[in-house]
Design an enzyme around this catalytic site. Structure first.
Site, mmCIF file in Angstrom:
data_model
loop_
_atom_site.group_PDB
_atom_site.id
_atom_site.type_symbol
_atom_site.label_atom_id
_atom_site.label_comp_id
_atom_site.label_asym_id
_atom_site.label_seq_id
_atom_site.Cartn_x
_atom_site.Cartn_y
_atom_site.Cartn_z
ATOM 1 N N LYS A 342 0.835 -1.208 0.000
ATOM 2 C CA LYS A 342 0.000 0.000 0.000
ATOM 3 C C LYS A 342 0.867 1.253 0.000
ATOM 4 O O LYS A 342 0.400 2.333 -0.359
ATOM 5 C CB LYS A 342 -0.946 -0.004 1.197
ATOM 6 C CG LYS A 342 -2.058 -1.036 1.124
ATOM 7 C CD LYS A 342 -3.013 -0.898 2.300
ATOM 8 C CE LYS A 342 -4.118 -1.943 2.261
ATOM 9 N NZ LYS A 342 -3.645 -3.300 2.560
ATOM 10 N N PHE A 406 -12.808 -2.431 8.204
ATOM 11 C CA PHE A 406 -13.782 -1.807 9.087
ATOM 12 C C PHE A 406 -14.929 -2.784 9.332
ATOM 13 O O PHE A 406 -15.365 -3.503 8.437
ATOM 14 C CB PHE A 406 -14.327 -0.528 8.460
ATOM 15 C CG PHE A 406 -13.371 0.638 8.499
ATOM 16 C CD1 PHE A 406 -12.191 0.581 9.226
ATOM 17 C CD2 PHE A 406 -13.649 1.800 7.805
ATOM 18 C CE1 PHE A 406 -11.323 1.652 9.271
ATOM 19 C CE2 PHE A 406 -12.787 2.885 7.835
ATOM 20 C CZ PHE A 406 -11.622 2.806 8.566
#
Length: 423
Positions: A342, A406
């Protein structure tokens, strides 16, 4: 126990920095970053104004004008990646029973970009309280339902078996492939086309992450904005992209002389039932998923050669992961290289899990561990070997790749050489 072993025989990646697995690997192995200032819309009103965008021309990658009009950008990514993965595998799907060929597609936010764009049109830039349906395209409904992604991929490859969308937030890309593995392993199908796709770089997405301050406000040097495990990190960089794989049973792949990239030896997922965005610092849930994936793969933690981390670049995630690796791998965690791609391609939400699987497979293919870019400042709570800045030549036979999302989702997958010995 004689069970069907599942391997990857074809793959393709659409990622920031270049379309195609070769250009993707060049970026990673050279430690280059593809993060930049947002160009899709005017980002001035937003707290975070950087992203990792894909330079993608639909017609240049084989989509017809009708397909381009019908599909959201994320669906376009998925179809192109799936078609190319099938070609890469060398498999002749036309000679197989189409009912024995399935599709799984992971996505976190579906056709967010298309919905956002079309809402601006039908609401006349937000000025109409009651939108004017006359300006809506005929395929707008496909943007609303993520199941259209699986349908498009199935049509593209001629699959008439199970066709499913998996949407578990930022673990969608791992979970979609993990589900596909189980279908092949249990004998429900012979071949699965599995992967994930997301194109979330839109005003509504930026606003959502601005609200919770999850994305970085570092705008002065966009290429250095994503800093997983670095002591100066302050949020993740949003990305986009797709990766797809052809999965089949090991002996069938060997019989047809296929190039086998890797075996998907173990997979597990857990939830922390704790908080929508928060993570416990001890990493217990991720460690549990890792332990179960290792058990399914029948290998010990000290046999892992490389850990492809979730590594989003938020303090709570990086510390949570570090604790999970220590808990699940023991002292071997200190001897195992860990890195986050990332730092180079951003966080493409539901797609990133599949993109990270691809990075893990290519690390095995080339015996190179990709680096964590922009890692200059040590965080005392992140004290493992995060392969800063420069890629590392190293024998890589077994990789652990993980995801955290999440809602408390924690997933882990073990990739291994199919010729390894079981413990």
């Amino acid at each position: 126990m004689n069970e069907r072993r599942v391997v990857i025989t074809g793959m393709e990646v659409i990622a920031p920095g270049g379309v195609g697995k070769e250009r993707f690997w060049d970026l990673l192995s050279e430690g280059r970053t593809a993060t930049r200032g947002i160009s899709f819309f005017d980002p001035t009103p937003f707290r975070s104004r950087v992203a990792a965008e894909v330079d993608f021309c639909p017609t240049g990658h084989g989509l017809t004008p009708q397909e381009e009009r019908r599909m959201d950008r994320a669906a376009q990514f998925a179809v192109v990646a799936a078609r190319t993965a099938v070609a890469d595998s060398g498999i002749d799907l036309g000679s197989d029973d189409p009912h024995r060929i399935g599709v799984t597609v992971g996505t976190a936010v579906g056709a967010t970009m298309g919905l956002d764009e079309e809402y601006r049109v039908v609401s006349d830039g937000g000025r109409l309280d009651l939108v004017d349906h006359r300006y809506a395209p005929p395929h707008l409904y496909n943007y609303l339902v993520p199941s259209s992604f699986a349908a498009e991929v199935a049509w593209a490859v001629g699959a008439e078996g199970p066709s499913t969308v998996v949407s578990t937030g930022c673990t969608s890309g791992i979970d979609a492939v993990g589900y596909a593995v189980e279908l092949v392993r249990e004998g429900s199908v012979d071949v699965m086309i599995a992967g994930a796709s997301d194109a979330p770089i839109s005003p509504i997405t930026m606003a959502c992450f601005d609200a919770i301050k999850a994305t970085t406000p570092r705008h002065d040097e966009p290429e250095r904005a994503s800093r997983p495990f670095d002591g100066t990190r302050n949020g993740f960089v949003l990305g986009e992209g797709s990766a797809f794989f052809v999965l089949e049973e090991l002996e069938s792949a060997r019989k047809r002389g296929a190039h086998i990239y890797a075996e998907i030896a173990g997979y597990a997922t857990r939830s922390n039932a704790y908080h929508m965005t928060g993570l416990r610092p001890d990493g217990a849930e991720m460690a549990e998923a890792i332990g179960l994936a290792l058990d399914e793969a029948r290998i010990n933690g000290d046999q892992i050669d490389y850990v492809n981390a979730h590594g989003s670049g938020t303090k709570q995630n990086d510390r949570h992961e570090t604790a999970a690796f220590k808990k699940s791998l023991g002292t071997h965690a200190y001897r195992t290289p860990v890195s986050s791609i990332k730092s180079m391609v951003g966080h493409s939400l539901g797609a990133i899990g599949s993109i990270e699987i691809a990075a893990s497979v290519l690390a095995m293919e080339y015996d190179v561990v990709p680096p964590t870019a922009n890692l200059h400042t040590t965080d005392p709570e992140c004290d493992l070997d995060y392969v800063p800045i420069v890629a590392r030549d190293q024998l890589v036979d077994t990789v652990l790749t993980v995801g955290s999302g999440f809602g408390g989702f924690q997933s882990a997958m073990v990739l291994a050489s199919p010729d390894r010995s079981f413990v």
